[in-house]
Design a protein around this motif. Structure first.
Motif, PDB file in Angstrom:
ATOM      1  N   UNK A   8       0.825  -1.207   0.000  1.00  0.00           N
ATOM      2  CA  UNK A   8       0.000   0.000   0.000  1.00  0.00           C
ATOM      3  C   UNK A   8       0.862   1.260   0.000  1.00  0.00           C
ATOM      4  N   UNK A   9       2.170   1.105  -0.144  1.00  0.00           N
ATOM      5  CA  UNK A   9       3.090   2.238  -0.067  1.00  0.00           C
ATOM      6  C   UNK A   9       2.797   3.299  -1.120  1.00  0.00           C
ATOM      7  N   UNK A  10       2.285   2.899  -2.270  1.00  0.00           N
ATOM      8  CA  UNK A  10       2.022   3.848  -3.342  1.00  0.00           C
ATOM      9  C   UNK A  10       0.621   4.453  -3.282  1.00  0.00           C
ATOM     10  N   UNK A  11      -0.148   4.125  -2.259  1.00  0.00           N
ATOM     11  CA  UNK A  11      -1.523   4.598  -2.155  1.00  0.00           C
ATOM     12  C   UNK A  11      -1.635   5.801  -1.231  1.00  0.00           C
ATOM     13  N   UNK A  12      -2.609   6.657  -1.530  1.00  0.00           N
ATOM     14  CA  UNK A  12      -2.880   7.783  -0.637  1.00  0.00           C
ATOM     15  C   UNK A  12      -3.545   7.237   0.634  1.00  0.00           C
ATOM     16  N   UNK A  13      -3.591   8.034   1.697  1.00  0.00           N
ATOM     17  CA  UNK A  13      -4.121   7.537   2.983  1.00  0.00           C
ATOM     18  C   UNK A  13      -5.537   6.983   2.905  1.00  0.00           C
ATOM     19  N   UNK A  14      -6.407   7.602   2.130  1.00  0.00           N
ATOM     20  CA  UNK A  14      -7.777   7.095   2.029  1.00  0.00           C
ATOM     21  C   UNK A  14      -7.793   5.687   1.432  1.00  0.00           C
ATOM     22  N   UNK A  15      -7.060   5.480   0.357  1.00  0.00           N
ATOM     23  CA  UNK A  15      -7.018   4.174  -0.280  1.00  0.00           C
ATOM     24  C   UNK A  15      -6.373   3.126   0.636  1.00  0.00           C
ATOM     25  N   UNK A  16      -5.355   3.508   1.368  1.00  0.00           N
ATOM     26  CA  UNK A  16      -4.735   2.587   2.333  1.00  0.00           C
ATOM     27  C   UNK A  16      -5.746   2.142   3.385  1.00  0.00           C
ATOM     28  N   UNK A  17      -6.485   3.103   3.894  1.00  0.00           N
ATOM     29  CA  UNK A  17      -7.490   2.804   4.928  1.00  0.00           C
ATOM     30  C   UNK A  17      -8.570   1.872   4.371  1.00  0.00           C
ATOM     31  N   UNK A  18      -9.047   2.159   3.168  1.00  0.00           N
ATOM     32  CA  UNK A  18     -10.081   1.321   2.553  1.00  0.00           C
ATOM     33  C   UNK A  18      -9.541  -0.081   2.304  1.00  0.00           C
ATOM     34  N   UNK A  19      -8.334  -0.187   1.786  1.00  0.00           N
ATOM     35  CA  UNK A  19      -7.734  -1.500   1.525  1.00  0.00           C
ATOM     36  C   UNK A  19      -7.647  -2.306   2.816  1.00  0.00           C
ATOM     37  N   UNK A  20      -7.189  -1.679   3.876  1.00  0.00           N
ATOM     38  CA  UNK A  20      -7.101  -2.353   5.169  1.00  0.00           C
ATOM     39  C   UNK A  20      -8.489  -2.820   5.628  1.00  0.00           C
ATOM     40  N   UNK A  21      -9.464  -1.933   5.562  1.00  0.00           N
ATOM     41  CA  UNK A  21     -10.825  -2.273   6.007  1.00  0.00           C
ATOM     42  C   UNK A  21     -11.434  -3.407   5.192  1.00  0.00           C
ATOM     43  N   UNK A  22     -11.099  -3.460   3.904  1.00  0.00           N
ATOM     44  CA  UNK A  22     -11.629  -4.535   3.052  1.00  0.00           C
ATOM     45  C   UNK A  22     -11.086  -5.895   3.456  1.00  0.00           C
ATOM     46  N   UNK A  23      -9.849  -5.939   3.925  1.00  0.00           N
ATOM     47  CA  UNK A  23      -9.249  -7.212   4.332  1.00  0.00           C
ATOM     48  C   UNK A  23      -9.527  -7.566   5.790  1.00  0.00           C
ATOM     49  N   UNK A  24     -10.132  -6.663   6.549  1.00  0.00           N
ATOM     50  CA  UNK A  24     -10.378  -6.898   7.981  1.00  0.00           C
ATOM     51  C   UNK A  24     -11.841  -6.634   8.313  1.00  0.00           C
ATOM     52  N   UNK A  25     -12.723  -7.435   7.747  1.00  0.00           N
ATOM     53  CA  UNK A  25     -14.151  -7.247   7.879  1.00  0.00           C
ATOM     54  C   UNK A  25     -14.723  -7.867   9.139  1.00  0.00           C
ATOM     55  N   UNK A  26     -14.222  -8.998   9.539  1.00  0.00           N
ATOM     56  CA  UNK A  26     -14.795  -9.717  10.669  1.00  0.00           C
ATOM     57  C   UNK A  26     -15.380 -11.049  10.248  1.00  0.00           C
ATOM     58  N   UNK A  27     -15.825 -11.139   9.015  1.00  0.00           N
ATOM     59  CA  UNK A  27     -16.298 -12.400   8.449  1.00  0.00           C
ATOM     60  C   UNK A  27     -15.351 -12.746   7.308  1.00  0.00           C
TER      61      UNK A  27
END
Length: 105
Positions: A8-27
Motif C-alpha cells: 500500500x506504499x504507493x496509495x494515498x491515505x484514504x485508499x490505504x485505509x479502505x484497503x485495510x478495512x476490506x481485508x479486515x471485515x470480521x467475516x
C-alpha cells in the motif's frame, strides 16, 4: 488468496485505509470478496467509486454475504456496476469454511 499481497506504499491515505478495512471485515468470506476486489482495483477507483465502496463497506457483513451468495436480493441502491464487479469476487465459500475448520452443513 488469503490476505493482502499488494503493497500500500504507493496509495494515498484514504485508499490505504479502505484497503485495510476490506481485508479486515470480521467475516472471512467478506474479507475474501472485498479484500480481493480492493487489492486488484483500489489504485484505479475514482473518488466517486471510493465513496460508493465506503457505503458498501458500511453494510453488515451478514447482509453482504447473503447478497454475494444470492440468498438475498441485491437492493436497488447496490444495483451498480461497482457492486456487481465486487460480488464477482466470489470465493468458494464451502472451501473457505472447510479450511477454517467449520462444517458448512
Amino acid at each position: 488468496m488469503t490476505g493482502l499481497v499488494r503493497t500500500s506504499a504507493d496509495l494515498d491515505p484514504r485508499r490505504r485505509r479502505i484497503l485495510y478495512r476490506c481485508w479486515h471485515r470480521g467475516i472471512r468470506e467478506m474479507d475474501l470478496v472485498l479484500g480481493q476486489f480492493a487489492e486488484e482495483n483500489i489504485a484505479d477507483l475514482s473518488e466517486e467509486q471510493l465513496d460508493e465502496l465506503e457505503i458498501i463497506m458500511d453494510e453488515e457483513d451478514q447482509d453482504l454475504v447473503q447478497m454475494v451468495t444470492g440468498a438475498q436480493a441485491i437492493p436497488e441502491k447496490f444495483q451498480t456496476p461497482l457492486f456487481h464487479t465486487i460480488i464477482s469476487y466470489r470465493p468458494d465459500f464451502d472451501l473457505v469454511t472447510a479450511q477454517n475448520g467449520h462444517s458448512s452443513k
